[in-house]
Motif scaffolding. Structure first.
Motif, PDB file in Angstrom:
ATOM      1  N   MET A   1      70.350  11.982   8.718  1.00 11.90           N
ATOM      2  CA  MET A   1      70.118  11.248   9.955  1.00 11.90           C
ATOM      3  C   MET A   1      69.862  12.220  11.090  1.00 11.90           C
ATOM      4  N   GLU A   2      68.720  12.037  11.754  1.00 11.36           N
ATOM      5  CA  GLU A   2      68.375  12.868  12.891  1.00 11.36           C
ATOM      6  C   GLU A   2      68.610  12.088  14.165  1.00 11.36           C
ATOM      7  N   GLY A   3      68.883  12.773  15.264  1.00 10.42           N
ATOM      8  CA  GLY A   3      68.994  12.024  16.510  1.00 10.42           C
ATOM      9  C   GLY A   3      69.943  12.648  17.488  1.00 10.42           C
ATOM     10  N   THR A   4      70.734  11.836  18.150  1.00 11.37           N
ATOM     11  CA  THR A   4      71.511  12.278  19.298  1.00 11.37           C
ATOM     12  C   THR A   4      72.915  12.720  18.943  1.00 11.37           C
ATOM     13  N   SER A   5      73.213  13.001  17.660  1.00  8.74           N
ATOM     14  CA  SER A   5      74.523  13.530  17.332  1.00  8.74           C
ATOM     15  C   SER A   5      74.670  14.887  17.998  1.00  8.74           C
ATOM     16  N   ALA A   6      75.836  15.148  18.548  1.00 11.54           N
ATOM     17  CA  ALA A   6      76.033  16.348  19.358  1.00 11.54           C
ATOM     18  C   ALA A   6      75.945  17.606  18.504  1.00 11.54           C
ATOM     19  N   PRO A   7      75.162  18.610  18.907  1.00  7.86           N
ATOM     20  CA  PRO A   7      75.127  19.883  18.201  1.00  7.86           C
ATOM     21  C   PRO A   7      76.482  20.577  18.274  1.00  7.86           C
ATOM     22  N   THR A   8      76.705  21.492  17.326  1.00  8.67           N
ATOM     23  CA  THR A   8      77.983  22.195  17.287  1.00  8.67           C
ATOM     24  C   THR A   8      78.186  23.027  18.539  1.00  8.67           C
ATOM     25  N   ASN A   9      77.182  23.848  18.869  1.00 11.94           N
ATOM     26  CA  ASN A   9      77.232  24.650  20.091  1.00 11.94           C
ATOM     27  C   ASN A   9      76.264  24.034  21.100  1.00 11.94           C
ATOM     28  N   ARG A  10      76.808  23.377  22.089  1.00 10.82           N
ATOM     29  CA  ARG A  10      75.956  22.637  23.014  1.00 10.82           C
ATOM     30  C   ARG A  10      75.511  23.505  24.179  1.00 10.82           C
ATOM     31  N   ARG A  11      74.220  23.448  24.443  1.00  8.33           N
ATOM     32  CA  ARG A  11      73.656  24.141  25.597  1.00  8.33           C
ATOM     33  C   ARG A  11      73.398  23.141  26.716  1.00  8.33           C
ATOM     34  N   ASP A  12      73.175  23.673  27.892  1.00  9.55           N
ATOM     35  CA  ASP A  12      72.858  22.841  29.042  1.00  9.55           C
ATOM     36  C   ASP A  12      71.592  22.036  28.733  1.00  9.55           C
ATOM     37  N   PRO A  13      71.638  20.695  28.853  1.00  6.91           N
ATOM     38  CA  PRO A  13      70.454  19.878  28.553  1.00  6.91           C
ATOM     39  C   PRO A  13      69.226  20.265  29.369  1.00  6.91           C
ATOM     40  N   TYR A  14      69.429  20.647  30.611  1.00  7.33           N
ATOM     41  CA  TYR A  14      68.298  21.079  31.434  1.00  7.33           C
ATOM     42  C   TYR A  14      67.660  22.341  30.859  1.00  7.33           C
ATOM     43  N   GLU A  15      68.502  23.231  30.346  1.00 12.96           N
ATOM     44  CA  GLU A  15      67.996  24.460  29.734  1.00 12.96           C
ATOM     45  C   GLU A  15      67.246  24.150  28.448  1.00 12.96           C
ATOM     46  N   VAL A  16      67.775  23.231  27.653  1.00  9.48           N
ATOM     47  CA  VAL A  16      67.136  22.886  26.381  1.00  9.48           C
ATOM     48  C   VAL A  16      65.744  22.311  26.612  1.00  9.48           C
ATOM     49  N   LEU A  17      65.616  21.422  27.599  1.00  9.41           N
ATOM     50  CA  LEU A  17      64.325  20.781  27.858  1.00  9.41           C
ATOM     51  C   LEU A  17      63.439  21.588  28.806  1.00  9.41           C
ATOM     52  N   CYS A  18      63.952  22.718  29.281  1.00  6.03           N
ATOM     53  CA  CYS A  18      63.183  23.604  30.167  1.00  6.03           C
ATOM     54  C   CYS A  18      62.754  22.885  31.444  1.00  6.03           C
ATOM     55  N   VAL A  19      63.696  22.182  32.055  1.00  6.38           N
ATOM     56  CA  VAL A  19      63.436  21.483  33.316  1.00  6.38           C
ATOM     57  C   VAL A  19      64.529  21.847  34.308  1.00  6.38           C
ATOM     58  N   SER A  20      64.265  21.598  35.582  1.00  4.22           N
ATOM     59  CA  SER A  20      65.251  21.895  36.623  1.00  4.22           C
ATOM     60  C   SER A  20      66.142  20.684  36.858  1.00  4.22           C
ATOM     61  N   ARG A  21      67.229  20.892  37.579  1.00  6.93           N
ATOM     62  CA  ARG A  21      68.190  19.810  37.818  1.00  6.93           C
ATOM     63  C   ARG A  21      67.644  18.725  38.734  1.00  6.93           C
ATOM     64  N   ASP A  22      66.619  19.036  39.508  1.00  6.59           N
ATOM     65  CA  ASP A  22      66.031  18.029  40.388  1.00  6.59           C
ATOM     66  C   ASP A  22      64.745  17.449  39.809  1.00  6.59           C
ATOM     67  N   SER A  51      64.783  21.568  12.534  1.00  8.20           N
ATOM     68  CA  SER A  51      65.557  20.324  12.484  1.00  8.20           C
ATOM     69  C   SER A  51      66.721  20.373  13.459  1.00  8.20           C
ATOM     70  N   GLU A  52      67.408  21.521  13.527  1.00 13.49           N
ATOM     71  CA  GLU A  52      68.519  21.665  14.466  1.00 13.49           C
ATOM     72  C   GLU A  52      68.026  21.649  15.914  1.00 13.49           C
ATOM     73  N   LEU A  53      66.876  22.286  16.143  1.00 17.28           N
ATOM     74  CA  LEU A  53      66.316  22.282  17.495  1.00 17.28           C
ATOM     75  C   LEU A  53      65.892  20.865  17.896  1.00 17.28           C
ATOM     76  N   PHE A  54      65.377  20.125  16.923  1.00 13.18           N
ATOM     77  CA  PHE A  54      64.984  18.739  17.202  1.00 13.18           C
ATOM     78  C   PHE A  54      66.208  17.911  17.591  1.00 13.18           C
ATOM     79  N   LYS A  55      67.313  18.101  16.883  1.00  8.80           N
ATOM     80  CA  LYS A  55      68.554  17.412  17.223  1.00  8.80           C
ATOM     81  C   LYS A  55      68.996  17.769  18.645  1.00  8.80           C
ATOM     82  N   GLU A  56      68.914  19.050  18.955  1.00 10.97           N
ATOM     83  CA  GLU A  56      69.356  19.512  20.276  1.00 10.97           C
ATOM     84  C   GLU A  56      68.487  18.921  21.376  1.00 10.97           C
ATOM     85  N   VAL A  57      67.185  18.858  21.126  1.00 13.25           N
ATOM     86  CA  VAL A  57      66.264  18.279  22.111  1.00 13.25           C
ATOM     87  C   VAL A  57      66.553  16.791  22.293  1.00 13.25           C
TER      88      VAL A  57
END
Length: 407
Positions: A1-22, A51-57
């Motif tokens: 199952m792929e999707g929004t299950s939390a990765p083991t080592n979580r990074r800042d979502p803004y960093e993962v998607l390469c976007v700013s906080r605003d 696959s892991e990067l896809f989960k994180e995204v």
């Protein structure tokens, strides 16, 4: 199952998607779309890291695409997200038969599961290689779409129709599970996914609709806070209106717009009927929709306040209920002890007396022979003369008679 299950080592979502906080919602969606296609397992079969990067995204986007979750994360980080719970989302195009059966079972049991759209469909649309069928305003088209496939339709509207408003709806009398998709023109002559609506069961049909009516319209996402509601059944009522999310597109300009029906069933094709109409002849209905959504938004705010009040009252009720049980147990125990003390004062004596005619048992601390009592109380027996006894009785009767004569 792929999707929004939390990765083991979580990074800042803004960093993962390469976007700013605003960043705006559209900028976040565009970034997610590009990264999801880049790391999708279908396109990276030989690369397990993808696959892991896809989960994180997907996990990061599930946070930043939800206004409430994004606000919680900005204020308190992942701890606030963990407290709220995350919705499940799976990609059916990458599931084996066994996992698909488990997913179908969860769906059958009423556990809402978000399903992603197949990367093949998104990529074909982005490349502009899909077949688009015309869907004129005021007409409907019926069909069957295979699972994880899509049928594309072009809806062309003029200035007057665009000004009045457009509605596109899909229904299924077979209660098929599907998605209604809306694509925007991409710079590369392809189509990028802009909106999607999951079908919802309503009576004996399933349906999904998109409403472009020149005012803010909302869609109902039944999977919002689904896990939190599963843990707390009472939250199902209070969180029910939280699934009302604002649509990003509330009006369409004149031109041709691309819609698609995506087969979201687990095992079989989806039977559907899609129709497009102009709301010029539905002014009363449009106004009713505007009014009822305003009422729902007000009610959602009221429920948030009422939930706080309800939780406090419920906690107080639980407190007094527990005290009631404790007090009842204490009173029962005290009365039991009291009865035990009372019984300790009871001394039982049994005396058996016999005379010529039989035996008698009298209550009290002592017992006497009836014959002895009569002799002790009789004046004649004290003197030992039967004559005195008779004269005493006679005198007693004479006194009574003399009283009557005097009277």
């Amino acid at each position: 199952m792929e999707g929004t299950s939390a990765p083991t080592n979580r990074r800042d979502p803004y960093e993962v998607l390469c976007v700013s906080r605003d960043s705006s919602d559209q900028e976040i969606k565009t970034a997610y779309r590009k990264l999801a296609l880049k790391y999708h397992p279908d396109k990276n079969v030989s690369n397990p890291e993808a696959s892991e990067l896809f989960k994180e995204v997907a996990y990061s986007y599930s946070i930043l695409s939800d206004p409430e979750k994004r606000r919680h994360y900005d204020n308190a980080g992942f701890e606030a997200i963990d407290a709220e719970g995350m919705d499940m989302e799976i990609d059916l195009s990458n599931l084996g038969t066994v996992n698909t059966m488990f997913a179908a079972l969860f769906s059958k049991l009423g556990v809402p599961i978000k399903t992603t759209i197949s990367a093949n469909v998104l990529e074909e649309a982005l490349n502009g290689t899909v077949t688009v069928r015309p869907l004129p305003i005021g007409t409907s088209v019926s069909g069957k779409v295979e699972k994880q496939c899509a049928h594309f339709f072009g809806v062309t509207i003029n200035d007057q129709q665009a000004e009045s408003g457009i509605v596109v709806r899909v229904t299924s009398t077979a209660q098929s599970k599907f998605k209604l998709l809306y694509f925007e023109q991409d710079t590369n002559a392809g189509y990028g996914l802009a909106l999607q609506e999951d079908s919802e069961k309503s009576g004996k049909v399933t349906s999904a609709g998109m409403y472009f009516l020149h005012f803010q319209v909302y869609r109902m996402d039944s999977t919002v806070n689904a896990l939190a509601m599963a843990k707390d059944p009472e939250a199902a009522f209070f969180k029910r209106l939280e699934g009302l999310q604002p649509c990003e597109v509330s009006e369409l300009k004149a031109g041709t717009h691309i819609f698609a029906v995506y087969g979201d069933n687990f095992f079989k094709t989806a039977t559907y009927t899609i129709e497009a109409l102009c709301t010029r002849s539905y002014e009363d209905t449009t106004q009713k929709l505007k009014d009822i959504e305003a009422q729902i938004l007000r009610k959602r705010t009221e429920l948030r306040d009422f939930e706080i009040e309800y939780r406090k009252a419920l906690a107080r009720f639980q407190e007094v209920t527990n005290r009631y049980s404790q007090e009842k147990q204490t009173v029962d125990e005290l009365l039991k002890q009291r009865d035990s003390i009372h019984s300790s004062f009871s001394v039982t004596r049994t005396v058996v007396l016999s005379n010529v005619s039989g035996s008698n048992v009298s209550n009290g601390s002592s017992s006497k022979v009836p014959g002895e009592d009569s002799r002790a109380e009789s004046p004649a027996e004290e003197g030992g003369s039967d004559g005195k006894d008779k004269s005493a009785k006679k005198k007693w009767f004479n006194l009574n008679r003399s009283d009557k004569k005097l009277g």
